[in-house]
Design a protein around this motif. Sequence first.
Motif, PDB file in Angstrom:
ATOM      1  N   GLY A 132       0.812  -1.214   0.000  1.00  0.00           N
ATOM      2  CA  GLY A 132       0.000   0.000   0.000  1.00  0.00           C
ATOM      3  C   GLY A 132       0.842   1.260   0.000  1.00  0.00           C
ATOM      4  O   GLY A 132       0.498   2.264   0.635  1.00  0.00           O
ATOM      5  N   ARG A 133       1.964   1.214  -0.706  1.00  0.00           N
ATOM      6  CA  ARG A 133       2.866   2.368  -0.716  1.00  0.00           C
ATOM      7  C   ARG A 133       3.213   2.778  -2.142  1.00  0.00           C
ATOM      8  O   ARG A 133       3.095   1.986  -3.069  1.00  0.00           O
ATOM      9  CB  ARG A 133       4.201   2.015  -0.022  1.00  0.00           C
ATOM     10  CG  ARG A 133       4.097   1.572   1.404  1.00  0.00           C
ATOM     11  CD  ARG A 133       5.499   1.373   1.976  1.00  0.00           C
ATOM     12  NE  ARG A 133       6.192   2.639   2.151  1.00  0.00           N
ATOM     13  CZ  ARG A 133       7.508   2.811   2.004  1.00  0.00           C
ATOM     14  NH1 ARG A 133       8.279   1.795   1.670  1.00  0.00           N
ATOM     15  NH2 ARG A 133       8.059   3.993   2.183  1.00  0.00           N
ATOM     16  N   VAL A 134       3.706   4.017  -2.256  1.00  0.00           N
ATOM     17  CA  VAL A 134       4.373   4.458  -3.479  1.00  0.00           C
ATOM     18  C   VAL A 134       5.849   4.551  -3.124  1.00  0.00           C
ATOM     19  O   VAL A 134       6.225   5.300  -2.217  1.00  0.00           O
ATOM     20  CB  VAL A 134       3.848   5.831  -3.944  1.00  0.00           C
ATOM     21  CG1 VAL A 134       4.601   6.283  -5.189  1.00  0.00           C
ATOM     22  CG2 VAL A 134       2.352   5.771  -4.208  1.00  0.00           C
ATOM     23  N   ILE A 135       6.682   3.781  -3.799  1.00  0.00           N
ATOM     24  CA  ILE A 135       8.091   3.708  -3.418  1.00  0.00           C
ATOM     25  C   ILE A 135       8.941   4.611  -4.311  1.00  0.00           C
ATOM     26  O   ILE A 135       8.903   4.507  -5.545  1.00  0.00           O
ATOM     27  CB  ILE A 135       8.591   2.256  -3.468  1.00  0.00           C
ATOM     28  CG1 ILE A 135       7.751   1.402  -2.489  1.00  0.00           C
ATOM     29  CG2 ILE A 135      10.086   2.171  -3.137  1.00  0.00           C
ATOM     30  CD1 ILE A 135       8.129  -0.061  -2.450  1.00  0.00           C
ATOM     31  N   ASP A 136       9.681   5.503  -3.675  1.00  0.00           N
ATOM     32  CA  ASP A 136      10.557   6.420  -4.402  1.00  0.00           C
ATOM     33  C   ASP A 136      11.802   5.688  -4.899  1.00  0.00           C
ATOM     34  O   ASP A 136      12.409   4.898  -4.159  1.00  0.00           O
ATOM     35  CB  ASP A 136      10.971   7.586  -3.496  1.00  0.00           C
ATOM     36  CG  ASP A 136       9.862   8.626  -3.359  1.00  0.00           C
ATOM     37  OD1 ASP A 136       8.919   8.613  -4.180  1.00  0.00           O
ATOM     38  OD2 ASP A 136       9.945   9.468  -2.442  1.00  0.00           O
ATOM     39  N   CYS A 137      12.168   5.961  -6.151  1.00  0.00           N
ATOM     40  CA  CYS A 137      13.290   5.261  -6.789  1.00  0.00           C
ATOM     41  C   CYS A 137      14.172   6.238  -7.558  1.00  0.00           C
ATOM     42  O   CYS A 137      13.688   7.240  -8.075  1.00  0.00           O
ATOM     43  CB  CYS A 137      12.765   4.258  -7.824  1.00  0.00           C
ATOM     44  SG  CYS A 137      11.735   2.949  -7.155  1.00  0.00           S
ATOM     45  N   LEU A 138      15.442   5.902  -7.647  1.00  0.00           N
ATOM     46  CA  LEU A 138      16.364   6.612  -8.538  1.00  0.00           C
ATOM     47  C   LEU A 138      16.835   5.637  -9.606  1.00  0.00           C
ATOM     48  O   LEU A 138      17.074   4.460  -9.321  1.00  0.00           O
ATOM     49  CB  LEU A 138      17.584   7.130  -7.765  1.00  0.00           C
ATOM     50  CG  LEU A 138      17.329   8.087  -6.597  1.00  0.00           C
ATOM     51  CD1 LEU A 138      18.659   8.487  -5.948  1.00  0.00           C
ATOM     52  CD2 LEU A 138      16.567   9.327  -7.049  1.00  0.00           C
TER      53      LEU A 138
END
Length: 224
Positions: A106-112
């Motif tokens: 249930g998350r939005v995961i920040d990515c590079l």
Amino acid sequence: MVNTLAYLSLSEQLKNQNVTLVAVSKLKPAADIKTLYDLGQRDFGENYVQELLEKTGALPEDIRWHFIGHLQSNKVKYIAPFVHLIHGVDSLKLLLEINKQGKKSGRVIDCLLQVHIATEETKFGFDNTELFQFGAYYETNKAELAHVRIRGMMGMASFSEDESQVRKEFNALKQTFEVHKSGTFLFEQSFDTLSMGMSGDYEMAIAKGSNMVRIGSLLFGRRG
Ligand SMILES: *Cc1c(COP(=O)(O)O)cnc(C)c1O
């Protein structure tokens, strides 16, 4: 040994430059992390999933854990519930798995996106052609990728004494970052993070436009 004096002056300097300090604590004990935590540090970087899981259990919950190592798809599920930022996204397969696990949590995961800028073949990351292919895929399939957010790029310069080579690589990454930031593939508004620079080259990286540095040995001493 933790170098608290180095930490205090570095964190002050970086704050003034609006650069985020990620303290890289791989292979260092939880007690060392706690020392910097007590001085106010909240962003820590780890390279190994198992080690990270052991540490999270022993440390305060408001630490922002950055995963900066090479991440295998089959291990994403372990860190998806809590990871703050994944620096090393270097394949579409990995991004799709992060999206899948983000959805489960249930998350939005920040990515590079990790970009290959060094001369060493052993280092990971997209080259320019792959970045454009990736961007095209991302744009077309954005609706299905609601559980990942591409925040920017990460790169590691060559391990080299040759300053002009390192400078050239940081320059190239900054340019690539700007090209994609300016909207080529409609990454989110939040495409704002350029993670480049380590203990040996962070000053040069900042001069070239980095706004996030990953610093280990300067703070925690040499590893191993
Ligand atoms: C270990 C590591 C660092 C920190 O390196 P130092 O030279 O100790 O500052 C930074 N980035 C990545 C990806 C690393 O693996």
